[in-house]
Write a protein that holds these residues in place. Structure first.
Motif, PDB file in Angstrom:
ATOM      1  N   ALA A   6      44.460  -1.124  35.912  1.00  0.00           N
ATOM      2  CA  ALA A   6      45.810  -0.927  35.349  1.00  0.00           C
ATOM      3  C   ALA A   6      46.771  -0.457  36.449  1.00  0.00           C
ATOM      4  O   ALA A   6      47.939  -0.864  36.493  1.00  0.00           O
ATOM      5  N   GLY A   7      46.261   0.383  37.358  1.00  0.00           N
ATOM      6  CA  GLY A   7      47.089   0.828  38.477  1.00  0.00           C
ATOM      7  C   GLY A   7      47.446  -0.333  39.400  1.00  0.00           C
ATOM      8  O   GLY A   7      48.564  -0.405  39.930  1.00  0.00           O
ATOM      9  N   GLU A   8      46.526  -1.243  39.582  1.00  0.00           N
ATOM     10  CA  GLU A   8      46.789  -2.419  40.409  1.00  0.00           C
ATOM     11  C   GLU A   8      47.822  -3.340  39.747  1.00  0.00           C
ATOM     12  O   GLU A   8      48.698  -3.897  40.419  1.00  0.00           O
ATOM     13  N   VAL A   9      47.713  -3.494  38.434  1.00  0.00           N
ATOM     14  CA  VAL A   9      48.708  -4.306  37.712  1.00  0.00           C
ATOM     15  C   VAL A   9      50.090  -3.661  37.873  1.00  0.00           C
ATOM     16  O   VAL A   9      51.082  -4.343  38.141  1.00  0.00           O
ATOM     17  N   HIS A  10      50.133  -2.340  37.752  1.00  0.00           N
ATOM     18  CA  HIS A  10      51.397  -1.613  37.942  1.00  0.00           C
ATOM     19  C   HIS A  10      51.956  -1.874  39.338  1.00  0.00           C
ATOM     20  O   HIS A  10      53.149  -2.134  39.517  1.00  0.00           O
ATOM     21  N   ARG A  11      51.085  -1.856  40.342  1.00  0.00           N
ATOM     22  CA  ARG A  11      51.512  -2.038  41.735  1.00  0.00           C
ATOM     23  C   ARG A  11      52.111  -3.434  41.958  1.00  0.00           C
ATOM     24  O   ARG A  11      53.125  -3.575  42.648  1.00  0.00           O
ATOM     25  N   VAL A  12      51.487  -4.469  41.385  1.00  0.00           N
ATOM     26  CA  VAL A  12      51.940  -5.837  41.693  1.00  0.00           C
ATOM     27  C   VAL A  12      53.073  -6.311  40.779  1.00  0.00           C
ATOM     28  O   VAL A  12      53.665  -7.361  41.035  1.00  0.00           O
ATOM     29  N   LEU A  13      53.367  -5.538  39.701  1.00  0.00           N
ATOM     30  CA  LEU A  13      54.488  -5.896  38.824  1.00  0.00           C
ATOM     31  C   LEU A  13      55.787  -5.300  39.342  1.00  0.00           C
ATOM     32  O   LEU A  13      55.805  -4.203  39.902  1.00  0.00           O
ATOM     33  N   ARG A  14      56.881  -6.023  39.080  1.00  0.00           N
ATOM     34  CA  ARG A  14      58.196  -5.465  39.386  1.00  0.00           C
ATOM     35  C   ARG A  14      58.602  -4.491  38.282  1.00  0.00           C
ATOM     36  O   ARG A  14      58.179  -4.648  37.135  1.00  0.00           O
ATOM     37  N   PRO A  15      59.430  -3.489  38.597  1.00  0.00           N
ATOM     38  CA  PRO A  15      59.913  -2.580  37.553  1.00  0.00           C
ATOM     39  C   PRO A  15      60.563  -3.400  36.428  1.00  0.00           C
ATOM     40  O   PRO A  15      61.308  -4.341  36.685  1.00  0.00           O
ATOM     41  N   GLY A  16      60.266  -3.024  35.190  1.00  0.00           N
ATOM     42  CA  GLY A  16      60.785  -3.771  34.038  1.00  0.00           C
ATOM     43  C   GLY A  16      59.878  -4.916  33.627  1.00  0.00           C
ATOM     44  O   GLY A  16      60.085  -5.520  32.567  1.00  0.00           O
ATOM     45  N   GLY A  17      58.871  -5.233  34.451  1.00  0.00           N
ATOM     46  CA  GLY A  17      57.958  -6.336  34.140  1.00  0.00           C
ATOM     47  C   GLY A  17      57.039  -5.996  32.974  1.00  0.00           C
ATOM     48  O   GLY A  17      56.755  -4.833  32.696  1.00  0.00           O
ATOM     49  N   LEU A  18      56.580  -7.044  32.292  1.00  0.00           N
ATOM     50  CA  LEU A  18      55.729  -6.850  31.115  1.00  0.00           C
ATOM     51  C   LEU A  18      54.268  -7.128  31.447  1.00  0.00           C
ATOM     52  O   LEU A  18      53.957  -8.069  32.186  1.00  0.00           O
ATOM     53  N   CYS A  19      53.392  -6.315  30.860  1.00  0.00           N
ATOM     54  CA  CYS A  19      51.957  -6.604  30.891  1.00  0.00           C
ATOM     55  C   CYS A  19      51.491  -6.730  29.445  1.00  0.00           C
ATOM     56  O   CYS A  19      51.678  -5.810  28.640  1.00  0.00           O
ATOM     57  N   ILE A  20      50.918  -7.876  29.124  1.00  0.00           N
ATOM     58  CA  ILE A  20      50.363  -8.097  27.779  1.00  0.00           C
ATOM     59  C   ILE A  20      48.880  -8.389  27.945  1.00  0.00           C
ATOM     60  O   ILE A  20      48.498  -9.346  28.619  1.00  0.00           O
ATOM     61  N   TYR A  21      48.038  -7.514  27.362  1.00  0.00           N
ATOM     62  CA  TYR A  21      46.592  -7.756  27.441  1.00  0.00           C
ATOM     63  C   TYR A  21      45.967  -7.584  26.062  1.00  0.00           C
ATOM     64  O   TYR A  21      46.529  -6.894  25.199  1.00  0.00           O
ATOM     65  N   THR A  22      44.816  -8.219  25.879  1.00  0.00           N
ATOM     66  CA  THR A  22      44.111  -8.079  24.604  1.00  0.00           C
ATOM     67  C   THR A  22      42.715  -7.523  24.855  1.00  0.00           C
ATOM     68  O   THR A  22      42.096  -7.789  25.886  1.00  0.00           O
ATOM     69  N   VAL A  23      42.243  -6.734  23.876  1.00  0.00           N
ATOM     70  CA  VAL A  23      40.903  -6.130  23.967  1.00  0.00           C
ATOM     71  C   VAL A  23      40.275  -6.062  22.585  1.00  0.00           C
ATOM     72  O   VAL A  23      40.975  -5.903  21.578  1.00  0.00           O
ATOM     73  N   ARG A  24      38.956  -6.151  22.546  1.00  0.00           N
ATOM     74  CA  ARG A  24      38.252  -5.863  21.299  1.00  0.00           C
ATOM     75  C   ARG A  24      38.231  -4.336  21.127  1.00  0.00           C
ATOM     76  O   ARG A  24      38.219  -3.600  22.114  1.00  0.00           O
ATOM     77  N   HIS A  25      38.266  -3.887  19.880  1.00  0.00           N
ATOM     78  CA  HIS A  25      38.373  -2.438  19.653  1.00  0.00           C
ATOM     79  C   HIS A  25      37.203  -1.915  18.824  1.00  0.00           C
ATOM     80  O   HIS A  25      36.321  -2.684  18.400  1.00  0.00           O
ATOM     81  N   THR A  26      37.200  -0.628  18.595  1.00  0.00           N
ATOM     82  CA  THR A  26      36.043   0.020  17.965  1.00  0.00           C
ATOM     83  C   THR A  26      35.919  -0.318  16.482  1.00  0.00           C
ATOM     84  O   THR A  26      34.937   0.083  15.852  1.00  0.00           O
ATOM     85  N   GLY A  27      36.870  -1.080  15.925  1.00  0.00           N
ATOM     86  CA  GLY A  27      36.738  -1.574  14.555  1.00  0.00           C
ATOM     87  C   GLY A  27      36.058  -2.936  14.495  1.00  0.00           C
ATOM     88  O   GLY A  27      35.895  -3.515  13.410  1.00  0.00           O
ATOM     89  N   ASP A  28      35.623  -3.456  15.646  1.00  0.00           N
ATOM     90  CA  ASP A  28      34.989  -4.774  15.728  1.00  0.00           C
ATOM     91  C   ASP A  28      33.558  -4.694  15.172  1.00  0.00           C
ATOM     92  O   ASP A  28      32.863  -3.693  15.358  1.00  0.00           O
ATOM     93  N   ALA A  29      33.105  -5.764  14.512  1.00  0.00           N
ATOM     94  CA  ALA A  29      31.770  -5.773  13.895  1.00  0.00           C
ATOM     95  C   ALA A  29      30.661  -5.577  14.925  1.00  0.00           C
ATOM     96  O   ALA A  29      29.579  -5.080  14.600  1.00  0.00           O
ATOM     97  N   HIS A  30      30.900  -5.971  16.180  1.00  0.00           N
ATOM     98  CA  HIS A  30      29.872  -5.825  17.217  1.00  0.00           C
ATOM     99  C   HIS A  30      29.874  -4.453  17.890  1.00  0.00           C
ATOM    100  O   HIS A  30      29.010  -4.172  18.718  1.00  0.00           O
ATOM    101  N   TYR A  31      30.858  -3.596  17.537  1.00  0.00           N
ATOM    102  CA  TYR A  31      30.891  -2.278  18.187  1.00  0.00           C
ATOM    103  C   TYR A  31      29.640  -1.482  17.800  1.00  0.00           C
ATOM    104  O   TYR A  31      29.345  -1.312  16.620  1.00  0.00           O
ATOM    105  N   GLY A  32      28.907  -1.024  18.786  1.00  0.00           N
ATOM    106  CA  GLY A  32      27.685  -0.259  18.535  1.00  0.00           C
ATOM    107  C   GLY A  32      26.451  -1.127  18.384  1.00  0.00           C
ATOM    108  O   GLY A  32      25.337  -0.617  18.302  1.00  0.00           O
ATOM    109  N   ALA A  33      26.616  -2.463  18.371  1.00  0.00           N
ATOM    110  CA  ALA A  33      25.466  -3.360  18.213  1.00  0.00           C
ATOM    111  C   ALA A  33      25.017  -3.869  19.586  1.00  0.00           C
ATOM    112  O   ALA A  33      25.824  -4.020  20.495  1.00  0.00           O
TER     113      ALA A  33
END
Ligand SMILES: C[S@@+](CC[C@H](N)C(=O)[O-])C[C@H]1O[C@@H](n2cnc3c(N)ncnc32)[C@H](O)[C@@H]1O
Length: 234
Positions: A151-178
């Motif tokens: 995340a720090g690297e993304v911050h470094r290479v983005l210009r101020p005002g730039g957007l970062c959009i990322y997706t992640v699976r979360h702890t409500g996912d059926a595979h969490y803990g499996a």
């Protein structure tokens, strides 16, 4: 940027980790082999977050875009079709080569690709991108410490005002803990290692950004339960 041989790939991979180095070395081999066996692993269509991100980037005139974990490029092609310049990065070399082939002469002029392991510093100058897009790369085998560095690297290479959009699976996912626990909320299922996010982790990675939006969505047959995170570089 160093060059080392990709485990299982028989090709040189710029900046890749040493072969067989723990979970990630195994993961790189797994992804290379999985893509080789599945020409369209996630189907031919772009994803919902890919279309959403493309719309926002176009509306704000944000280009070039850095795409992390581009895979076989279903969203890379969407970003290109919307007129954006895209630099696609992944540690699977054949998948990246496939994107260039799919783009064809009409779109390839706005496409650049780099084979790279995101555990290492991003091989770009500071403030060189207007936007960053990443569908399911942050949710790979990376530890919390590696994610904070990324995340720090993304911050470094983005210009101020730039957007970062990322997706992640979360702890409500059926595979969490499996499956097999790798520690740090990471579990391996069917050879795929996933880091399941909770809200505090999203907030930790937003250091230096305004956290603008976290939207829940589902994808695929399981279904995978994900968050689409939008943050703007301060
Ligand atoms: C779940 S797939 C998503 C691919 C693509 N974004 C999509 O949605 O179709 C994750 C991608 O991240 C890549 N990846 C995983 N760990 C990586 C790492 N440490 N460095 C670079 N790429 C990585 C994999 O090769 C794979 O292409």
């Amino acid at each position: 940027m160093s060059e080392r041989r990709a485990p299982g790939a028989g090709r040189l991979v710029a900046g890749a980790a040493p072969a067989g180095e723990g979970a990630i070395g195994d993961q790189q081999r797994h992804w290379v082999e999985t893509f080789a066996a599945n020409a369209e692993m996630y189907g031919p269509e772009s994803s919902e977050p890919g279309r959403h991100a493309a719309g926002l980037f176009v509306a704000e005139g944000l280009s070039p875009v850095l795409e992390l974990g581009a895979g076989q490029g279903r969203d890379t092609l969407e970003l290109l079709r919307r007129g954006l310049e895209v630099h696609a990065l992944d540690f699977a070399p054949d998948a990246l080569a496939g994107i260039a082939a799919l783009a064809g002469p009409g779109l390839a002029g706005r496409l650049r690709t780099t084979v790279h392991d995101v555990r290492l510093a991003l091989p770009f100058a500071e403030r060189s991108f207007d936007a960053c897009y990443s569908h399911m790369l942050f949710t790979m085998a990376l530890t919390t410490e590696e994610l904070e560095t990324l995340a720090g690297e993304v911050h470094r290479v983005l210009r101020p005002g730039g957007l970062c959009i990322y997706t992640v699976r979360h702890t409500g996912d059926a595979h969490y803990g499996a499956g097999r626990s790798l520690g740090d909320d990471r579990y391996e299922n069917g050879g795929f290692a996933v880091h399941f996010f909770d809200r505090p982790l999203v907030e930790r990675l937003a250091a230096g950004f305004e956290l603008e939006d976290v939207t829940a969505f589902e994808e695929g047959g399981l279904p995978r339960r994900l968050w689409r995170v939008t943050m703007r570089r301060r």
